[in-house]
Design a protein around this motif. Structure first.
Motif, PDB file in Angstrom:
ATOM      1  N   ALA A   1       0.874  -1.292  -0.006  1.00  0.00           N
ATOM      2  CA  ALA A   1      -0.053   0.021  -0.059  1.00  0.00           C
ATOM      3  C   ALA A   1       0.616   1.190  -0.126  1.00  0.00           C
ATOM      4  N   LEU A   2       1.768   1.210   0.830  1.00  0.00           N
ATOM      5  CA  LEU A   2       2.917   2.341   0.594  1.00  0.00           C
ATOM      6  C   LEU A   2       3.565   2.715  -0.473  1.00  0.00           C
ATOM      7  N   ASP A   3       3.969   1.353  -1.439  1.00  0.00           N
ATOM      8  CA  ASP A   3       4.728   1.636  -2.563  1.00  0.00           C
ATOM      9  C   ASP A   3       3.736   2.291  -3.460  1.00  0.00           C
ATOM     10  N   MET A   4       2.351   1.690  -3.487  1.00  0.00           N
ATOM     11  CA  MET A   4       1.360   2.164  -4.576  1.00  0.00           C
ATOM     12  C   MET A   4       1.096   3.716  -4.000  1.00  0.00           C
ATOM     13  N   LEU A   5       1.094   4.315  -2.741  1.00  0.00           N
ATOM     14  CA  LEU A   5       0.862   5.636  -2.622  1.00  0.00           C
ATOM     15  C   LEU A   5       2.256   6.477  -3.006  1.00  0.00           C
ATOM     16  N   THR A   6       3.256   5.827  -3.058  1.00  0.00           N
ATOM     17  CA  THR A   6       4.334   6.771  -3.454  1.00  0.00           C
ATOM     18  C   THR A   6       4.509   6.769  -4.677  1.00  0.00           C
ATOM     19  N   GLU A   7       4.039   5.953  -5.676  1.00  0.00           N
ATOM     20  CA  GLU A   7       3.920   5.939  -7.049  1.00  0.00           C
ATOM     21  C   GLU A   7       2.828   6.795  -7.473  1.00  0.00           C
TER      22      GLU A   7
ATOM     23  N   GLU B   1       4.871   9.179   5.050  1.00  0.00           N
ATOM     24  CA  GLU B   1       4.168  10.232   5.033  1.00  0.00           C
ATOM     25  C   GLU B   1       4.924  11.640   4.931  1.00  0.00           C
ATOM     26  N   ASP B   2       6.277  11.353   5.384  1.00  0.00           N
ATOM     27  CA  ASP B   2       7.055  12.642   5.315  1.00  0.00           C
ATOM     28  C   ASP B   2       7.214  12.940   3.639  1.00  0.00           C
ATOM     29  N   TYR B   3       7.638  11.843   3.228  1.00  0.00           N
ATOM     30  CA  TYR B   3       8.214  11.822   1.871  1.00  0.00           C
ATOM     31  C   TYR B   3       6.671  12.289   0.965  1.00  0.00           C
ATOM     32  N   ILE B   4       5.681  11.920   1.303  1.00  0.00           N
ATOM     33  CA  ILE B   4       4.418  12.344   0.465  1.00  0.00           C
ATOM     34  C   ILE B   4       4.276  13.816   0.811  1.00  0.00           C
ATOM     35  N   ASN B   5       4.336  14.154   2.236  1.00  0.00           N
ATOM     36  CA  ASN B   5       4.152  15.612   2.412  1.00  0.00           C
ATOM     37  C   ASN B   5       5.263  16.453   1.723  1.00  0.00           C
ATOM     38  N   ILE B   6       6.355  15.940   1.282  1.00  0.00           N
ATOM     39  CA  ILE B   6       7.402  16.865   0.840  1.00  0.00           C
ATOM     40  C   ILE B   6       7.083  16.865  -0.735  1.00  0.00           C
ATOM     41  N   GLN B   7       6.532  15.648  -1.227  1.00  0.00           N
ATOM     42  CA  GLN B   7       6.009  15.801  -2.781  1.00  0.00           C
ATOM     43  C   GLN B   7       4.843  16.666  -2.714  1.00  0.00           C
ATOM     44  N   LEU B   8       3.737  16.826  -1.847  1.00  0.00           N
ATOM     45  CA  LEU B   8       2.803  17.782  -1.829  1.00  0.00           C
ATOM     46  C   LEU B   8       3.150  19.370  -1.578  1.00  0.00           C
ATOM     47  N   ASP B   9       4.113  19.389  -0.921  1.00  0.00           N
ATOM     48  CA  ASP B   9       4.609  20.657  -0.794  1.00  0.00           C
ATOM     49  C   ASP B   9       5.551  21.296  -2.063  1.00  0.00           C
ATOM     50  N   ASN B  10       6.024  20.218  -2.647  1.00  0.00           N
ATOM     51  CA  ASN B  10       6.757  20.699  -3.804  1.00  0.00           C
ATOM     52  C   ASN B  10       5.542  20.768  -5.005  1.00  0.00           C
TER      53      ASN B  10
ATOM     54  N   ARG C   1       5.672   1.309  11.842  1.00  0.00           N
ATOM     55  CA  ARG C   1       5.124   2.521  12.140  1.00  0.00           C
ATOM     56  C   ARG C   1       6.159   3.750  11.663  1.00  0.00           C
ATOM     57  N   GLU C   2       7.508   3.335  11.786  1.00  0.00           N
ATOM     58  CA  GLU C   2       8.382   4.355  11.305  1.00  0.00           C
ATOM     59  C   GLU C   2       8.435   4.388   9.723  1.00  0.00           C
ATOM     60  N   TYR C   3       8.231   3.155   9.085  1.00  0.00           N
ATOM     61  CA  TYR C   3       8.313   3.229   7.636  1.00  0.00           C
ATOM     62  C   TYR C   3       6.923   3.947   7.322  1.00  0.00           C
ATOM     63  N   ILE C   4       5.937   3.885   7.795  1.00  0.00           N
ATOM     64  CA  ILE C   4       4.676   4.714   7.239  1.00  0.00           C
ATOM     65  C   ILE C   4       4.821   6.263   7.651  1.00  0.00           C
ATOM     66  N   ASP C   5       5.634   6.496   8.671  1.00  0.00           N
ATOM     67  CA  ASP C   5       5.945   8.009   9.103  1.00  0.00           C
ATOM     68  C   ASP C   5       6.917   8.493   8.203  1.00  0.00           C
ATOM     69  N   SER C   6       7.971   7.632   7.481  1.00  0.00           N
ATOM     70  CA  SER C   6       8.895   8.007   6.465  1.00  0.00           C
ATOM     71  C   SER C   6       8.165   8.231   5.329  1.00  0.00           C
TER      72      SER C   6
END
Length: 395
Positions: free
Chosen positions: A181-187, A311-320, A304-309
């Motif tokens: 699910a996380l891999d799909m979300l990052t894509e 989420e941080d990556y997604i937030n960076i993408q959204l900020d970009n 949990r740490e992988y999910i948080d990481s």
């Protein structure tokens, strides 16, 4: 096989009422699976008062096993019983039998099968070996050469192993669902993928809380030697007579004789020598499963740490993306300002009002248009240069 109290219902044979043969269950009665130290089993359909009288515990202890009340995971050692509440495992363990709640439940049925396999009676060879010596209860410290653990410890081990394996299996299932699910979300960041991650995160939070409860209870038990000592039901049961029999065995045993003392003699001697406060056996038992449940908790923490990481990556993408939209908005606003100046000049010259300068201005209008266009372009370039200087627009 008859029970001590309450109504005994042999497994597979429901009790029938008196009115037309209808099956009636007593009000407030609970269904229990009883397995004793000799390997015999039965289903008990009794009320809580019969259970309290059978195992000699208080109502507040039995209330811990009530599924309608939200009690945390608990392992209580009482005078003659161990009250066990670990998730779906709700049991009462004595020195010679175990009572398990709701044996027909899908989550409890595998535990019943494991209890049948693990809680086997003493072998015939072991019975022959202990014949001829002074009679001792079969729930003494040693129940066989292959497994010298007391009955309550073997039953407790089955329960701890079942709950640790159950939580570990749920963690593996969650892990197998979270990473894809996380891999799909990052894509692709979509509402569907975000909603899927939200559900998995809620599931992980609930599972982490459940694992924490079991881990905290095991840690609390390990930190208190008195609580661990309360789990030695067999030792407390034979405490009054074991000191006398142990002293006799100690006096009659001579190291010069090559004969080997019996298991009961060794246990009695250990008690006579002051080992009644030793909690090493239960400590090793609980600590092994504490390490297992702690490993499960660490795995959940890693998820949990992988999910948080992520989420941080997604937030960076959204900020970009947000910054790109801001840049686009700034470019459009600058262009609109420049064109508004051009439109202002064109509007002034397009006014249909007779003025002296309004006649015969064809040659002049051409230069006005050219100069206005150049001016608007210079204004746009200056605005963009200032924005780039301030870092509002990427180079």
């Amino acid at each position: 096989m008859g029970g001590k109290d309450g109504k005994v219902v042999p497994e597979g044979q429901p009790s029938s009422g008196g009115d037309g043969g209808l099956i009636k269950k007593a009000a407030g009665s609970w269904s229990w699976m009883l397995i004793n130290a000799s390997g015999q089993e039965m289903v008990l359909d009794v009320d809580k008062y019969s259970i309290m009288h059978r195992v000699q515990i208080h109502a507040r202890d039995l209330r811990i096993l009530d599924p309608l009340l939200s009690y945390p995971s608990t392992i209580l050692g009482r005078e003659k019983a161990i009250v066990l509440n670990l998730e779906h495992i709700k049991a009462i363990i004595t020195a010679e039998e175990i009572l398990l709640r709701d044996p027909l439940d899908d989550k409890v049925a595998p535990i019943v099968e494991e209890l049948r396999r693990r809680l086997k009676p003493v072998n015939a060879d072991d019975i022959d070996n202990i014949s001829g010596r002074e009679s001792v209860p079969q729930h003494d410290l040693d129940t066989g050469e292959e497994d010298e653990s007391a009955f309550e410890f073997r039953a407790l081990e089955v329960a701890l192993e079942a709950i640790c394996s159950y939580l570990a299996a749920r963690t593996i299932e969650l892990e197998m669902a979270v990473y894809p699910a996380l891999d799909m979300l990052t894509e692709k960041i979509s509402s569907r993928n975000l909603d899927r991650l939200r559900k998995l995160k809620s599931q992980m939070t609930r599972l982490t809380a459940r694992v924490h409860k079991v881990r905290d209870e095991l840690e609390k038990l390990l930190d208190d030697d008195d609580d661990m000592d309360e789990l030695y039901l067999s030792r407390k049961l034979v405490g009054a007579t074991s000191s006398l029999s142990g002293s006799a065995a100690f006096l009659h045993y001579s190291p010069s004789i090559g004969s080997k003392p019996s298991r009961a003699s060794r246990a009695s001697v250990a008690t006579a020598l002051g080992d009644e406060n030793d909690v090493g056996e239960v400590e090793m038992l609980v600590e092994s499963y504490f390490m297992q449940i702690d490993g499960t908790l660490n795995k959940l923490t890693t998820i949990r740490e992988y999910i948080d990481s992520t989420e941080d990556y997604i937030n960076i993408q959204l900020d970009n993306k947000r910054n790109q939209l801001i840049q686009l908005e700034l470019i459009l606003s600058s262009g609109t300002l420049s064109l508004s100046i051009y439109s202002l000049v064109a509007g002034i010259f397009g006014v249909n009002i007779p003025y002296t300068w309004n006649t015969g201005y064809g040659y002049l209008f051409k230069w006005v248009v050219i100069i206005t266009g150049i001016f608007c372009s210079v204004v746009f370039i200056l605005i963009m240069s200032y924005a780039r200087y301030k870092g509002l627009v990427g180079s």
